[in-house]
Motif scaffolding. Structure first.
Motif, mmCIF file in Angstrom:
data_model
loop_
_atom_site.group_PDB
_atom_site.id
_atom_site.type_symbol
_atom_site.label_atom_id
_atom_site.label_comp_id
_atom_site.label_asym_id
_atom_site.label_seq_id
_atom_site.Cartn_x
_atom_site.Cartn_y
_atom_site.Cartn_z
ATOM 1 N N TYR A 63 36.668 52.164 53.304
ATOM 2 C CA TYR A 63 37.958 51.553 53.039
ATOM 3 C C TYR A 63 39.053 52.598 53.223
ATOM 4 C CZ TYR A 63 37.307 53.819 48.475
ATOM 5 O OH TYR A 63 37.066 54.736 47.477
ATOM 6 N N THR A 64 40.281 52.140 53.227
ATOM 7 C CA THR A 64 41.440 53.031 53.290
ATOM 8 C C THR A 64 42.029 53.160 51.903
ATOM 9 O OG1 THR A 64 41.938 52.397 55.565
ATOM 10 C CG2 THR A 64 43.703 53.431 54.309
ATOM 11 N N ASP A 65 42.141 54.408 51.415
ATOM 12 C CA ASP A 65 42.689 54.621 50.090
ATOM 13 C C ASP A 65 44.126 54.122 50.037
ATOM 14 O OD1 ASP A 65 44.162 56.253 47.939
ATOM 15 O OD2 ASP A 65 42.055 56.689 47.508
ATOM 16 N N PRO A 66 44.468 53.248 49.091
ATOM 17 C CA PRO A 66 45.822 52.666 49.061
ATOM 18 C C PRO A 66 46.916 53.676 48.755
ATOM 19 C CG PRO A 66 44.590 52.075 47.084
ATOM 20 C CD PRO A 66 43.617 52.732 48.006
ATOM 21 N N ILE A 67 46.570 54.810 48.171
ATOM 22 C CA ILE A 67 47.578 55.809 47.816
ATOM 23 C C ILE A 67 47.720 56.861 48.914
ATOM 24 C CG2 ILE A 67 48.193 57.637 46.185
ATOM 25 C CD1 ILE A 67 46.917 55.973 43.991
ATOM 26 N N VAL A 89 33.537 51.535 42.850
ATOM 27 C CA VAL A 89 33.982 50.708 43.972
ATOM 28 C C VAL A 89 33.228 49.385 43.965
ATOM 29 C CG1 VAL A 89 34.216 50.567 46.481
ATOM 30 C CG2 VAL A 89 34.601 52.742 45.320
ATOM 31 N N CYS A 90 31.934 49.409 43.649
ATOM 32 C CA CYS A 90 31.167 48.167 43.501
ATOM 33 C C CYS A 90 31.753 47.307 42.380
ATOM 34 C CB CYS A 90 29.702 48.472 43.195
ATOM 35 S SG CYS A 90 28.697 48.853 44.642
ATOM 36 N N ASP A 91 32.111 47.947 41.255
ATOM 37 C CA ASP A 91 32.676 47.201 40.129
ATOM 38 C C ASP A 91 33.982 46.518 40.537
ATOM 39 O OD1 ASP A 91 30.575 48.049 38.569
ATOM 40 O OD2 ASP A 91 31.683 49.738 37.689
ATOM 41 N N GLN A 92 34.822 47.245 41.273
ATOM 42 C CA GLN A 92 36.100 46.671 41.691
ATOM 43 C C GLN A 92 35.881 45.548 42.699
ATOM 44 O OE1 GLN A 92 38.860 49.554 43.202
ATOM 45 N NE2 GLN A 92 40.530 48.103 43.412
ATOM 46 N N ALA A 93 34.945 45.758 43.641
ATOM 47 C CA ALA A 93 34.660 44.739 44.644
ATOM 48 C C ALA A 93 34.130 43.465 43.994
ATOM 49 C CB ALA A 93 33.661 45.271 45.664
ATOM 50 N N ASN A 94 33.221 43.616 43.021
ATOM 51 C CA ASN A 94 32.651 42.443 42.348
ATOM 52 C C ASN A 94 33.718 41.674 41.566
ATOM 53 O OD1 ASN A 94 30.123 43.037 43.354
ATOM 54 N ND2 ASN A 94 29.494 44.207 41.547
ATOM 55 N N ALA A 95 34.632 42.410 40.939
ATOM 56 C CA ALA A 95 35.705 41.747 40.187
ATOM 57 C C ALA A 95 36.618 40.952 41.118
ATOM 58 C CB ALA A 95 36.516 42.786 39.413
ATOM 59 N N LEU A 96 36.920 41.531 42.275
ATOM 60 C CA LEU A 96 37.761 40.830 43.244
ATOM 61 C C LEU A 96 37.048 39.604 43.809
ATOM 62 C CD1 LEU A 96 39.220 43.926 45.107
ATOM 63 C CD2 LEU A 96 40.548 42.252 43.813
ATOM 64 N N ILE A 105 42.981 36.176 49.235
ATOM 65 C CA ILE A 105 43.321 37.592 49.368
ATOM 66 C C ILE A 105 42.332 38.446 48.584
ATOM 67 C CG2 ILE A 105 45.057 39.351 48.844
ATOM 68 C CD1 ILE A 105 47.204 37.273 49.366
ATOM 69 N N ASP A 106 42.044 38.068 47.334
ATOM 70 C CA ASP A 106 41.091 38.823 46.526
ATOM 71 C C ASP A 106 39.703 38.776 47.148
ATOM 72 O OD1 ASP A 106 43.015 39.540 44.731
ATOM 73 O OD2 ASP A 106 42.491 38.045 43.222
ATOM 74 N N ASN A 107 39.321 37.643 47.690
ATOM 75 C CA ASN A 107 38.003 37.504 48.298
ATOM 76 C C ASN A 107 37.861 38.436 49.504
ATOM 77 O OD1 ASN A 107 35.396 35.757 48.590
ATOM 78 N ND2 ASN A 107 36.287 35.790 50.634
ATOM 79 N N ASP A 108 38.899 38.466 50.367
ATOM 80 C CA ASP A 108 38.842 39.332 51.554
ATOM 81 C C ASP A 108 38.837 40.803 51.171
ATOM 82 O OD1 ASP A 108 38.852 37.051 53.056
ATOM 83 O OD2 ASP A 108 40.955 37.204 53.675
ATOM 84 N N LEU A 109 39.636 41.163 50.166
ATOM 85 C CA LEU A 109 39.682 42.551 49.733
ATOM 86 C C LEU A 109 38.359 42.949 49.079
ATOM 87 C CD1 LEU A 109 41.207 45.166 49.404
ATOM 88 C CD2 LEU A 109 42.252 44.273 47.320
#
Length: 323
Positions: A63-67, A89-96, A105-109
């Motif tokens: 991924y590309t770091d947003p900051i 990153v897995c935790d964030q992806a699963n939450a999205l 948008i959340d699904n694609d991200l």
């Protein structure tokens, strides 16, 4: 006391000297990478004797770091062995993805952040053909990374189809009777880049010209892929996922136990003399091996007919991982 006349500017000699130093200090990439319009001609090399599979598969976050807006890539500590580390990153992806039921948008991200299956193989790069028709001879050992079982038909599956069917090419990794491939890149952005793979069956033969020693020189310089598939430890993972921190521990930054970018005899034309000094063999290196040790039994022919048509891989929404 100094005056203004004591302070000069920067001259061309200083600029050229600094550029030369930068090039000398720049770490060469171990990965096969192409620019838009370039075509690589290379050979996929066999597995090391006793090393197991030719294809090293693993799960990787990209991924590309947003900051920092920098590319981040590392082997997932949750999806890869030993699989006993937490992965933010897995935790964030699963939450999205969980929220993605009501938000596209959340699904694609979430999908973009999820770990994808990737494959590493050792290759011997002969040359890179430029868009203007010129070619650059390389003759070096590199690693090729490509997709496996993501959206659509992956490069991994296409290679297996070619290997399993004699009419499509058959055993392409045999160090004496295999054949090379052409890989052409089209596109410069992550969403429009495709790779077209073409088997060159009419160029079947040894990896390089010469005797057994010249062939073994190529095989023994293969890079250690297990280290590149290993996930980062907890300390390095924190550095990777912390914006602006050094991205140590990523598969793209991992260094093998023994690298080998030494120039080797070309595969085409008259045989070249063996190098005067060879790079040290990797652990469990030659030890009296012969070229026959690298010659695996060819795959059994598949009953399904597969025509040797060029293969086109369309990259998923993530970053270009064959660079």
């Amino acid at each position: 006391m100094a005056s203004l006349k004591d302070y000069g500017g920067i001259d061309r000699q200083t600029i050229d000297h600094e550029k030369q130093r930068m090039e000398e200090d720049r770490a060469p990439s171990m990965f096969l990478g192409l620019e838009d319009g370039e075509t690589a001609v290379f050979r996929i090399l066999p597995a090391r004797p006793g090393a197991g599979s030719l294809f090293h598969t693993f799960w990787k976050h990209t991924y590309t770091d947003p900051i920092t807006q920098k590319f981040v890539g590392f082997a997932c500590p949750r999806r890869n062995p030993p699989g006993d580390l937490a992965c933010p990153v897995c935790d964030q992806a699963n939450a999205l993805l969980a929220r993605g039921r009501s938000s596209r948008i959340d699904n694609d991200l979430g999908y973009a952040l999820s770990a994808k299956k990737r494959v590493l193989v050792n290759v011997y790069l002969y040359e890179v053909q430029k868009p203007d028709g010129t070619s650059v001879v390389r003759n070096e050992n590199l690693v090729w990374e490509f997709s496996s079982g993501n959206k659509g038909k992956s490069m991994h599956e296409e290679l297996l189809d070619i290997a399993a069917n004699v009419r499509a090419g058959g055993d392409f990794v045999h160090p004496v009777n295999g054949f090379p491939f052409m890989l052409a890149r089209t596109g410069s952005q992550k969403h429009d880049t495709t790779y077209k793979l073409t088997p060159l069956q009419n160029e079947r033969g040894p990896v390089v010209q010469g005797g057994e020693d010249e062939i073994l020189a190529v095989l023994e310089r293969m890079l250690e892929l297990d280290a590149m598939c290993a996930p980062p430890d907890a300390e390095n993972l924190r550095a990777i996922t912390n914006p602006g921190a050094p991205q140590r521990g990523s598969v793209t930054a991992a260094r093998p136990a023994a690298t080998g970018r030494a120039q080797l005899p070309p595969a085409r034309g008259p045989a070249s003399p063996a190098p005067a000094a060879r790079a040290p063999a990797s652990p469990g290196g030659r030890a009296g091996r012969t070229a026959a040790d690298y010659m695996a039994t060819p795959p059994s022919p598949s009953p399904r007919r597969v025509e040797p048509a060029p293969v086109v891989e369309v990259l998923p929404g993530g970053a270009d991982q064959d660079d």
